[in-house]
Design an enzyme around this catalytic site. Sequence first.
Site, PDB file in Angstrom:
ATOM      1  N   GLU A 206      -8.977 -25.702  39.441  1.00  0.00           N
ATOM      2  CA  GLU A 206      -8.718 -24.264  39.536  1.00  0.00           C
ATOM      3  C   GLU A 206      -8.257 -23.734  38.184  1.00  0.00           C
ATOM      4  OE1 GLU A 206      -6.161 -22.877  42.702  1.00  0.00           O
ATOM      5  OE2 GLU A 206      -6.924 -20.824  42.454  1.00  0.00           O
TER       6      GLU A 206
ATOM      7  N   ASP B 263     -11.180 -18.233  40.646  1.00  0.00           N
ATOM      8  CA  ASP B 263     -10.341 -17.394  41.509  1.00  0.00           C
ATOM      9  C   ASP B 263     -10.277 -15.995  40.898  1.00  0.00           C
ATOM     10  OD1 ASP B 263      -7.995 -16.030  42.444  1.00  0.00           O
ATOM     11  OD2 ASP B 263      -7.175 -17.923  43.174  1.00  0.00           O
ATOM     12  N   THR B 264     -10.732 -14.995  41.672  1.00  0.00           N
ATOM     13  CA  THR B 264     -10.823 -13.638  41.109  1.00  0.00           C
ATOM     14  C   THR B 264      -9.457 -13.071  40.716  1.00  0.00           C
ATOM     15  OG1 THR B 264     -10.831 -12.739  43.366  1.00  0.00           O
ATOM     16  CG2 THR B 264     -12.974 -13.035  42.293  1.00  0.00           C
ATOM     17  N   PHE B 265      -8.382 -13.479  41.419  1.00  0.00           N
ATOM     18  CA  PHE B 265      -7.039 -13.019  41.059  1.00  0.00           C
ATOM     19  C   PHE B 265      -6.694 -13.454  39.630  1.00  0.00           C
ATOM     20  CE2 PHE B 265      -2.637 -14.491  40.521  1.00  0.00           C
ATOM     21  CZ  PHE B 265      -1.952 -13.292  40.599  1.00  0.00           C
TER      22      PHE B 265
ATOM     23  N   HIS C 259     -12.260 -18.878  45.068  1.00  0.00           N
ATOM     24  CA  HIS C 259     -11.222 -18.123  45.774  1.00  0.00           C
ATOM     25  C   HIS C 259     -11.464 -16.646  45.545  1.00  0.00           C
ATOM     26  CE1 HIS C 259      -7.627 -21.134  46.285  1.00  0.00           C
ATOM     27  NE2 HIS C 259      -8.512 -21.222  47.255  1.00  0.00           N
TER      28      HIS C 259
ATOM     29  N   ARG D 242      -2.964  -9.899  45.246  1.00  0.00           N
ATOM     30  CA  ARG D 242      -3.043 -10.961  46.253  1.00  0.00           C
ATOM     31  C   ARG D 242      -2.898 -10.436  47.682  1.00  0.00           C
ATOM     32  NH1 ARG D 242      -1.318 -16.389  42.974  1.00  0.00           N
ATOM     33  NH2 ARG D 242      -3.273 -17.030  43.826  1.00  0.00           N
TER      34      ARG D 242
ATOM     35  N   GLU E 151      -8.120 -15.873  49.789  1.00  0.00           N
ATOM     36  CA  GLU E 151      -6.741 -16.295  49.532  1.00  0.00           C
ATOM     37  C   GLU E 151      -5.860 -15.062  49.395  1.00  0.00           C
ATOM     38  OE1 GLU E 151      -4.644 -19.597  46.820  1.00  0.00           O
ATOM     39  OE2 GLU E 151      -5.753 -18.149  45.659  1.00  0.00           O
TER      40      GLU E 151
HETATM   41 MN    MN Z   1      -6.431 -19.583  44.096  1.00  0.00          MN
END
Ligand code: MN
Length: 293
Positions: A147, A180-182, A206, A212, A241
């Site tokens: 990640e 993960d786009t965040f 994610h 979030r 997520e």
């Molecule tokens: Mn994540």
Amino acid sequence: MTRIGVHSFVWAAGSSQDVLQCMIESTVSAGYDLIEFSYLNPTEVNVDWLAKALADAKLGVAISMGLPPEGDVSSEDPAVVSAGESLLRGAVALTRDLGGTVLGGILSSAHAKYDTFPTRLNWDTAVEAISRVARMAEASKIVLNLEIVNRFESNLLNTLAQGASFINDTGARNVMLHADTFHMNIEEPGIAQAIRQFGKHIGYMHIGESHRGALGTGNIDFGSVFDALVEVEYQGDITFESFSRKIVDTELSLKTGIWRDLWSDNLVLARQARSFIDLCLNQSRERLLLASA
Ligand code: MN
């Protein structure tokens, strides 16, 4: 075929049999194909029971974790690296025993705000550790998905470009990116651009909002994110997520700064996310068809 998953911390923290059974039922009820269990401790869980419960519910599974500082495989202390490697081997075994092939999360360093600059030695040490674990994982057809997280949660890999270079150094075929786009929203020059450039390395995805919380209530342009995923013909899993102070796993909530309630009704949240992802995927597929007609 892409499966749509949900992170277990949307439902609850904890790993008692009752809690796990509830998580499985909620995941099915909200229409998901897969559940991602995070920080599941194999010594506290009846793994055979859980494997059967997942199979009975016809649910796919992914396992994720973030290494603790005392198990940081990028550490200059060989004892710390070795502790981290045994945690990773345990996570590979858990993934295999639950019938999964996807291990994700922060595997190449600790999940922590570092107070040191990363060095060449940190990088090389992590590459060697991940290569060794990948060889062990290959026998069970398990992919290690690294990640890529923001600067406050690791100092080693913050962009997909760095992750692709790290993977190249391992020389392993079963090491991929967990995007993960965040986090990408914080670190990448452009989220869609990074997906287009490094899509062939992405093994797990994610989908998280900029804060979030619920999808579509933050700053991320999911239309362009899904356009890019469809364009690169992404086939891996897509997992929603989201965290709120409503669900507290002390370790993860403190590390990721979940100080406030972003939502309170997790079933409404999860159902909305499921239809949001479907809508985005369908629209992107239709746009691509129209553009290529
Ligand atoms: Mn994540």
